[in-house]
Design an enzyme around this catalytic site. Sequence first.
Site, short mmCIF file in Angstrom:
data_model
loop_
_atom_site.label_atom_id
_atom_site.label_comp_id
_atom_site.label_asym_id
_atom_site.label_seq_id
_atom_site.Cartn_x
_atom_site.Cartn_y
_atom_site.Cartn_z
N LYS A 1 0.82 -1.21 0.00
CA LYS A 1 0.00 0.00 0.00
C LYS A 1 0.86 1.27 0.00
O LYS A 1 0.46 2.27 -0.56
CB LYS A 1 -1.03 -0.01 1.13
CG LYS A 1 -0.48 -0.11 2.51
CD LYS A 1 -1.63 -0.23 3.51
CE LYS A 1 -1.12 -0.15 4.95
NZ LYS A 1 -0.02 -1.08 5.25
N ARG B 1 -5.67 2.72 11.60
CA ARG B 1 -5.35 1.31 11.79
C ARG B 1 -6.26 0.67 12.82
O ARG B 1 -6.14 -0.53 13.07
CB ARG B 1 -3.91 1.18 12.26
CG ARG B 1 -2.95 0.74 11.15
CD ARG B 1 -1.61 0.57 11.79
NE ARG B 1 -0.68 -0.24 11.08
CZ ARG B 1 0.27 0.24 10.28
NH1 ARG B 1 0.32 1.52 9.99
NH2 ARG B 1 1.15 -0.56 9.75
N ARG C 1 12.38 -7.54 2.02
CA ARG C 1 12.32 -6.08 1.96
C ARG C 1 13.57 -5.47 2.60
O ARG C 1 14.08 -5.97 3.59
CB ARG C 1 11.07 -5.63 2.73
CG ARG C 1 10.64 -4.23 2.38
CD ARG C 1 9.15 -4.12 2.47
NE ARG C 1 8.76 -3.67 3.80
CZ ARG C 1 7.60 -3.05 4.03
NH1 ARG C 1 6.75 -2.83 3.05
NH2 ARG C 1 7.31 -2.69 5.23
N ARG D 1 14.61 -3.87 8.20
CA ARG D 1 14.08 -3.14 9.36
C ARG D 1 13.69 -4.10 10.47
O ARG D 1 13.20 -5.19 10.19
CB ARG D 1 12.83 -2.34 8.94
CG ARG D 1 13.14 -0.99 8.40
CD ARG D 1 11.96 -0.17 7.95
NE ARG D 1 10.64 -0.67 8.19
CZ ARG D 1 9.56 -0.27 7.51
NH1 ARG D 1 9.68 0.63 6.55
NH2 ARG D 1 8.38 -0.75 7.77
N ARG E 1 2.81 -8.63 13.55
CA ARG E 1 2.12 -7.51 12.88
C ARG E 1 0.90 -7.99 12.11
O ARG E 1 -0.11 -7.29 12.04
CB ARG E 1 3.08 -6.76 11.94
CG ARG E 1 4.16 -6.01 12.70
CD ARG E 1 5.18 -5.42 11.75
NE ARG E 1 4.66 -4.30 11.01
CZ ARG E 1 5.24 -3.80 9.93
NH1 ARG E 1 6.31 -4.35 9.43
NH2 ARG E 1 4.71 -2.75 9.32
P1 AMP Z 1 4.06 1.08 8.60
O1 AMP Z 1 5.29 1.64 8.02
O2 AMP Z 1 2.80 1.78 8.17
O3 AMP Z 1 3.94 -0.41 8.43
O4 AMP Z 1 4.14 1.34 10.19
C1 AMP Z 1 5.17 0.81 10.98
C2 AMP Z 1 4.75 0.74 12.44
O5 AMP Z 1 4.41 2.06 12.91
C3 AMP Z 1 3.51 -0.09 12.74
O6 AMP Z 1 3.78 -1.47 12.86
C4 AMP Z 1 3.02 0.53 14.04
O7 AMP Z 1 3.81 0.10 15.14
C5 AMP Z 1 3.33 1.99 13.83
N1 AMP Z 1 2.17 2.70 13.21
C6 AMP Z 1 2.11 3.29 11.99
N2 AMP Z 1 0.91 3.83 11.78
C7 AMP Z 1 0.18 3.59 12.89
C8 AMP Z 1 -1.16 3.88 13.29
N3 AMP Z 1 -2.01 4.53 12.47
N4 AMP Z 1 -1.56 3.46 14.52
C9 AMP Z 1 -0.74 2.81 15.35
N5 AMP Z 1 0.52 2.48 15.04
C10 AMP Z 1 0.99 2.86 13.82
#
Ligand code: AMP
Length: 213
Positions: free
Chosen positions: A13, A88, A127, A160, A171
């Site tokens: 996404k 989320r 990744r 990462r 996750r």
């Molecule tokens: P992403 O890069 O979007 O996969 O986000 C990486 C991590 O950031 C996630 O696994 C969460 O720990 C945190 N995170 C990002 N966006 C949110 C959100 N809207 N609510 C809560 N945690 C978030």
Amino acid sequence: MKIIMLGAPGAGKGTQAKMISDKYNIPHISTGDIFRANIKEGTELGKKAKTYMDAGALVPDELVVDLVVDRVAKDDCANGYVLDGFPRTIPQAKALDEALAKNGVKIDFAIDVEVPDENIINRMSGRRACVECGATYHIKYAPTKVENVCDRCGNELILRDDDKPETVKKRLDVYHEQTQPLIDYYNEAGILAEVDGTKDMMDVFGDITELLK
Ligand code: AMP
């Protein structure tokens, strides 16, 4: 055009959000990127977020909602934006809807990029992210020109912490439990659009642009 990207971590996404942002000239707002930038800068928010992120958990709603509500109120969002990684949880979605409703605006599309869990686990282990600029690649599907060197800034690439297999599994559990209910939420709101995220990246983008017409 105000767009929300839905989908499991690793569904692609973020890549699609970036392409939408470029094509329609609207900001790409990634909460994950905002947190990672804060971690890198050593801010209080970054320190708090990191403990949750490294464990594969969600950052608490109260640390993320105001951040996004303030961001979408900025001038560059007047013509729309694409939200990537937010909301989320149902409380985040409701908080966003309420904040937007105060200005009489609504989200136009929630695009769900669908990919089965087994494909996700496969993808995430390959990744790689740049330590410096955060650009992401894939050793098989989106390799850099020179192995382990960022095309954009020339710095080193890493896996990462939150892309490590044990964290990815956690996750995905969190996604199914807390984020997947948003699909019904936006379906009921009549703005859900679903695309097959297992297709080639450009084909997925083609399907999305068709939906946005
Ligand atoms: P992403 O890069 O979007 O996969 O986000 C990486 C991590 O950031 C996630 O696994 C969460 O720990 C945190 N995170 C990002 N966006 C949110 C959100 N809207 N609510 C809560 N945690 C978030």
